[in-house]
Write a protein that holds these residues in place. Sequence first.
Motif, PDB file in Angstrom:
ATOM      1  N   GLN A 106     -11.204 -12.552  -8.168  1.00  0.00           N
ATOM      2  CA  GLN A 106      -9.894 -13.198  -8.013  1.00  0.00           C
ATOM      3  C   GLN A 106      -8.798 -12.375  -8.690  1.00  0.00           C
ATOM      4  O   GLN A 106      -7.699 -12.215  -8.145  1.00  0.00           O
ATOM      5  CB  GLN A 106      -9.951 -14.606  -8.608  1.00  0.00           C
ATOM      6  CG  GLN A 106     -10.895 -15.549  -7.872  1.00  0.00           C
ATOM      7  CD  GLN A 106     -11.159 -16.833  -8.645  1.00  0.00           C
ATOM      8  OE1 GLN A 106     -10.696 -17.013  -9.770  1.00  0.00           O
ATOM      9  NE2 GLN A 106     -11.925 -17.742  -8.053  1.00  0.00           N
ATOM     10  N   ALA A 107      -9.108 -11.834  -9.862  1.00  0.00           N
ATOM     11  CA  ALA A 107      -8.111 -11.055 -10.599  1.00  0.00           C
ATOM     12  C   ALA A 107      -7.760  -9.774  -9.858  1.00  0.00           C
ATOM     13  O   ALA A 107      -6.582  -9.372  -9.819  1.00  0.00           O
ATOM     14  CB  ALA A 107      -8.633 -10.732 -11.995  1.00  0.00           C
ATOM     15  N   LEU A 108      -8.756  -9.118  -9.269  1.00  0.00           N
ATOM     16  CA  LEU A 108      -8.487  -7.873  -8.558  1.00  0.00           C
ATOM     17  C   LEU A 108      -7.629  -8.119  -7.326  1.00  0.00           C
ATOM     18  O   LEU A 108      -6.686  -7.369  -7.047  1.00  0.00           O
ATOM     19  CB  LEU A 108      -9.793  -7.188  -8.164  1.00  0.00           C
ATOM     20  CG  LEU A 108      -9.627  -5.877  -7.387  1.00  0.00           C
ATOM     21  CD1 LEU A 108      -8.823  -4.860  -8.189  1.00  0.00           C
ATOM     22  CD2 LEU A 108     -10.982  -5.297  -6.998  1.00  0.00           C
ATOM     23  N   ARG A 109      -7.925  -9.174  -6.582  1.00  0.00           N
ATOM     24  CA  ARG A 109      -7.116  -9.468  -5.393  1.00  0.00           C
ATOM     25  C   ARG A 109      -5.659  -9.756  -5.789  1.00  0.00           C
ATOM     26  O   ARG A 109      -4.725  -9.300  -5.116  1.00  0.00           O
ATOM     27  CB  ARG A 109      -7.709 -10.643  -4.626  1.00  0.00           C
ATOM     28  CG  ARG A 109      -6.940 -11.004  -3.359  1.00  0.00           C
ATOM     29  CD  ARG A 109      -7.698 -11.968  -2.482  1.00  0.00           C
ATOM     30  NE  ARG A 109      -8.832 -11.327  -1.825  1.00  0.00           N
ATOM     31  CZ  ARG A 109      -8.739 -10.616  -0.700  1.00  0.00           C
ATOM     32  NH1 ARG A 109      -7.553 -10.430  -0.126  1.00  0.00           N
ATOM     33  NH2 ARG A 109      -9.809 -10.087  -0.171  1.00  0.00           N
ATOM     34  N   THR A 110      -5.462 -10.483  -6.863  1.00  0.00           N
ATOM     35  CA  THR A 110      -4.110 -10.747  -7.344  1.00  0.00           C
ATOM     36  C   THR A 110      -3.400  -9.450  -7.728  1.00  0.00           C
ATOM     37  O   THR A 110      -2.227  -9.232  -7.379  1.00  0.00           O
ATOM     38  CB  THR A 110      -4.146 -11.690  -8.559  1.00  0.00           C
ATOM     39  OG1 THR A 110      -4.718 -12.945  -8.164  1.00  0.00           O
ATOM     40  CG2 THR A 110      -2.754 -11.922  -9.119  1.00  0.00           C
ATOM     41  N   ALA A 111      -4.116  -8.574  -8.433  1.00  0.00           N
ATOM     42  CA  ALA A 111      -3.526  -7.312  -8.867  1.00  0.00           C
ATOM     43  C   ALA A 111      -3.162  -6.437  -7.674  1.00  0.00           C
ATOM     44  O   ALA A 111      -2.070  -5.857  -7.623  1.00  0.00           O
ATOM     45  CB  ALA A 111      -4.509  -6.578  -9.784  1.00  0.00           C
ATOM     46  N   LEU A 112      -4.061  -6.327  -6.716  1.00  0.00           N
ATOM     47  CA  LEU A 112      -3.803  -5.487  -5.545  1.00  0.00           C
ATOM     48  C   LEU A 112      -2.637  -6.023  -4.724  1.00  0.00           C
ATOM     49  O   LEU A 112      -1.806  -5.255  -4.223  1.00  0.00           O
ATOM     50  CB  LEU A 112      -5.060  -5.405  -4.678  1.00  0.00           C
ATOM     51  CG  LEU A 112      -6.248  -4.652  -5.282  1.00  0.00           C
ATOM     52  CD1 LEU A 112      -7.477  -4.801  -4.396  1.00  0.00           C
ATOM     53  CD2 LEU A 112      -5.907  -3.175  -5.471  1.00  0.00           C
ATOM     54  N   SER A 113      -2.567  -7.338  -4.589  1.00  0.00           N
ATOM     55  CA  SER A 113      -1.477  -7.931  -3.815  1.00  0.00           C
ATOM     56  C   SER A 113      -0.117  -7.643  -4.448  1.00  0.00           C
ATOM     57  O   SER A 113       0.887  -7.488  -3.745  1.00  0.00           O
ATOM     58  CB  SER A 113      -1.686  -9.448  -3.696  1.00  0.00           C
ATOM     59  OG  SER A 113      -2.878  -9.738  -2.983  1.00  0.00           O
ATOM     60  N   ALA A 148       1.029  -5.489  -1.441  1.00  0.00           N
ATOM     61  CA  ALA A 148       1.637  -6.539  -0.606  1.00  0.00           C
ATOM     62  C   ALA A 148       0.809  -6.754   0.655  1.00  0.00           C
ATOM     63  O   ALA A 148      -0.411  -6.875   0.574  1.00  0.00           O
ATOM     64  CB  ALA A 148       3.082  -6.176  -0.298  1.00  0.00           C
ATOM     65  N   ASP A 149       1.458  -6.764   1.811  1.00  0.00           N
ATOM     66  CA  ASP A 149       0.730  -7.034   3.058  1.00  0.00           C
ATOM     67  C   ASP A 149       0.647  -5.796   3.949  1.00  0.00           C
ATOM     68  O   ASP A 149       0.492  -5.899   5.164  1.00  0.00           O
ATOM     69  CB  ASP A 149       1.395  -8.180   3.826  1.00  0.00           C
ATOM     70  CG  ASP A 149       2.863  -7.899   4.145  1.00  0.00           C
ATOM     71  OD1 ASP A 149       3.375  -6.843   3.707  1.00  0.00           O
ATOM     72  OD2 ASP A 149       3.494  -8.724   4.830  1.00  0.00           O
ATOM     73  N   GLU A 150       0.744  -4.606   3.362  1.00  0.00           N
ATOM     74  CA  GLU A 150       0.661  -3.354   4.126  1.00  0.00           C
ATOM     75  C   GLU A 150      -0.735  -3.208   4.749  1.00  0.00           C
ATOM     76  O   GLU A 150      -1.734  -3.659   4.182  1.00  0.00           O
ATOM     77  CB  GLU A 150       0.938  -2.157   3.234  1.00  0.00           C
ATOM     78  CG  GLU A 150       2.331  -2.134   2.631  1.00  0.00           C
ATOM     79  CD  GLU A 150       3.393  -1.707   3.632  1.00  0.00           C
ATOM     80  OE1 GLU A 150       3.035  -1.330   4.765  1.00  0.00           O
ATOM     81  OE2 GLU A 150       4.583  -1.739   3.269  1.00  0.00           O
ATOM     82  N   THR A 151      -0.767  -2.564   5.915  1.00  0.00           N
ATOM     83  CA  THR A 151      -2.028  -2.332   6.628  1.00  0.00           C
ATOM     84  C   THR A 151      -2.260  -0.837   6.823  1.00  0.00           C
ATOM     85  O   THR A 151      -1.324  -0.022   6.699  1.00  0.00           O
ATOM     86  CB  THR A 151      -2.023  -3.001   8.006  1.00  0.00           C
ATOM     87  OG1 THR A 151      -0.983  -2.399   8.814  1.00  0.00           O
ATOM     88  CG2 THR A 151      -1.769  -4.506   7.883  1.00  0.00           C
ATOM     89  N   VAL A 187      -5.090  -4.403   0.890  1.00  0.00           N
ATOM     90  CA  VAL A 187      -5.739  -5.192  -0.170  1.00  0.00           C
ATOM     91  C   VAL A 187      -7.217  -5.395   0.152  1.00  0.00           C
ATOM     92  O   VAL A 187      -8.094  -5.186  -0.700  1.00  0.00           O
ATOM     93  CB  VAL A 187      -5.030  -6.547  -0.347  1.00  0.00           C
ATOM     94  CG1 VAL A 187      -5.845  -7.463  -1.270  1.00  0.00           C
ATOM     95  CG2 VAL A 187      -3.636  -6.352  -0.923  1.00  0.00           C
ATOM     96  N   ASP A 188      -7.529  -5.787   1.385  1.00  0.00           N
ATOM     97  CA  ASP A 188      -8.921  -6.000   1.771  1.00  0.00           C
ATOM     98  C   ASP A 188      -9.703  -4.702   1.763  1.00  0.00           C
ATOM     99  O   ASP A 188     -10.884  -4.665   1.387  1.00  0.00           O
ATOM    100  CB  ASP A 188      -8.993  -6.632   3.169  1.00  0.00           C
ATOM    101  CG  ASP A 188      -8.646  -8.115   3.162  1.00  0.00           C
ATOM    102  OD1 ASP A 188      -8.551  -8.698   2.065  1.00  0.00           O
ATOM    103  OD2 ASP A 188      -8.462  -8.682   4.257  1.00  0.00           O
ATOM    104  N   VAL A 189      -9.074  -3.627   2.195  1.00  0.00           N
ATOM    105  CA  VAL A 189      -9.738  -2.317   2.210  1.00  0.00           C
ATOM    106  C   VAL A 189     -10.137  -1.911   0.797  1.00  0.00           C
ATOM    107  O   VAL A 189     -11.260  -1.451   0.554  1.00  0.00           O
ATOM    108  CB  VAL A 189      -8.803  -1.262   2.846  1.00  0.00           C
ATOM    109  CG1 VAL A 189      -9.361   0.142   2.651  1.00  0.00           C
ATOM    110  CG2 VAL A 189      -8.609  -1.547   4.330  1.00  0.00           C
ATOM    111  N   CYS A 190      -9.227  -2.102  -0.156  1.00  0.00           N
ATOM    112  CA  CYS A 190      -9.531  -1.745  -1.548  1.00  0.00           C
ATOM    113  C   CYS A 190     -10.570  -2.679  -2.154  1.00  0.00           C
ATOM    114  O   CYS A 190     -11.425  -2.242  -2.942  1.00  0.00           O
ATOM    115  CB  CYS A 190      -8.260  -1.755  -2.386  1.00  0.00           C
ATOM    116  SG  CYS A 190      -7.120  -0.415  -1.995  1.00  0.00           S
ATOM    117  N   MET A 191     -10.522  -3.950  -1.816  1.00  0.00           N
ATOM    118  CA  MET A 191     -11.550  -4.886  -2.278  1.00  0.00           C
ATOM    119  C   MET A 191     -12.925  -4.429  -1.801  1.00  0.00           C
ATOM    120  O   MET A 191     -13.904  -4.458  -2.548  1.00  0.00           O
ATOM    121  CB  MET A 191     -11.259  -6.293  -1.755  1.00  0.00           C
ATOM    122  CG  MET A 191     -10.021  -6.960  -2.320  1.00  0.00           C
ATOM    123  SD  MET A 191     -10.132  -7.405  -4.076  1.00  0.00           S
ATOM    124  CE  MET A 191     -11.372  -8.709  -4.026  1.00  0.00           C
ATOM    125  N   ALA A 192     -13.008  -4.003  -0.539  1.00  0.00           N
ATOM    126  CA  ALA A 192     -14.279  -3.571   0.036  1.00  0.00           C
ATOM    127  C   ALA A 192     -14.785  -2.289  -0.610  1.00  0.00           C
ATOM    128  O   ALA A 192     -15.958  -2.176  -0.978  1.00  0.00           O
ATOM    129  CB  ALA A 192     -14.120  -3.377   1.543  1.00  0.00           C
TER     130      ALA A 192
END
Length: 373
Positions: free
Chosen positions: A116-123, A127-130, A173-178
């Motif tokens: 949860q903390a990582l997703r918050t930090a990355l966002s 932001a919402d860049e793809t 954000v999802d790419v970095c989470m993965a």
Amino acid sequence: MTSSEATAIAPYRVLSLDGGGMRGIYTAAFLESLVGQFAVSRGERSLDLGRGFDLITGTSTGAIVACALAIGKPMTDVVDLYREHGPRIFPHRIKGRRSAIFRAMTGSYYVRRGDQALRTALSSVLADETIGGVFEKRGISLSIPAIDMSSHKAWVFKRTPKSGRRDDRYPLVDVCMASSAAPIYRSLAAVENPASPNAPKQVFADGGLWANNPIMVGMTDALLNATPGQPIEIFSLGTCPRPEGEHVTEAKAHRSMLKWRLGADVAPLGIAAQEFAFDHMARLIAIALHESGRSIRTVRFPNKDVPASMMPFLALDDTRREAMDRLVQQAYRDANMTKSACDDPGNPEGALIKDLFMSLPPAPSAAAAEKDG
């Protein structure tokens, strides 16, 4: 084509960024310092480092830095990300056997908090860049390694001129989470497939398990996307890698899970072995291609041994303020040494790095960047 004609062609430039957990603060601080020094020498407020590359590849923590560069974020923002959010991303450090056993007994509590903390930090930074948006707006290709858990096969989130558009709508954000979903240290990453939003989420593991040093990923994509005869330059950056190696006697060769800290010691071993092997493979392939007429050069920077005094601060999950301070200080020292190499007319690798930084466009003003975004 003559050699003079070949050198007149702008090179296809690649930046390759290693993984390494919290050591990503070193990568960001190193680039921040080097960009700052060249900006001063050129009389600019700042420079847009991401725009200096045709392709950026990064794994795990390197993916975070790579994506931030690709969208034009200053590296100070990334340093702040690690400082502010690091202790929440890794809320419990695995220091020895007792802490490893404690983590095993507490189940998924800590990795859930870290997720949860990582997703918050990355966002807060991305932001919402793809991936596709970066390519369309900035002209920068991305190649980010991960592992698809449904098949246990390598997966590269990618957008290049020749890659197709499969990954265009994946948020960074999802790419970095993965890419950073390191087993034991963090949760696996469950992300939505933008092409099938109603389907079960895809689950990924850390790309560092197969490409912690993604230089071979970058070289492969460069060979596929550079135009015929276009020189290729690959700049590879590590994460203040610790001097590895240990003396193991025959009597101590029979290690159990506990001696491996329930697996926590396997990741640093794999990181060190990959870094060495992939760097040397890339160098040898570059030499072979160069001899066959294809101009390709690789530069690993910085390439000095890490001081022994840094050893207590290089764990992947060490979020102590002292550890982060020491990594940043070491990054600044290494950036100074790299700038000195750039100013040495007899240093060919320094000349290559200098050419890169002298060709960078100025960073857009904050207002212009907000309007462009």
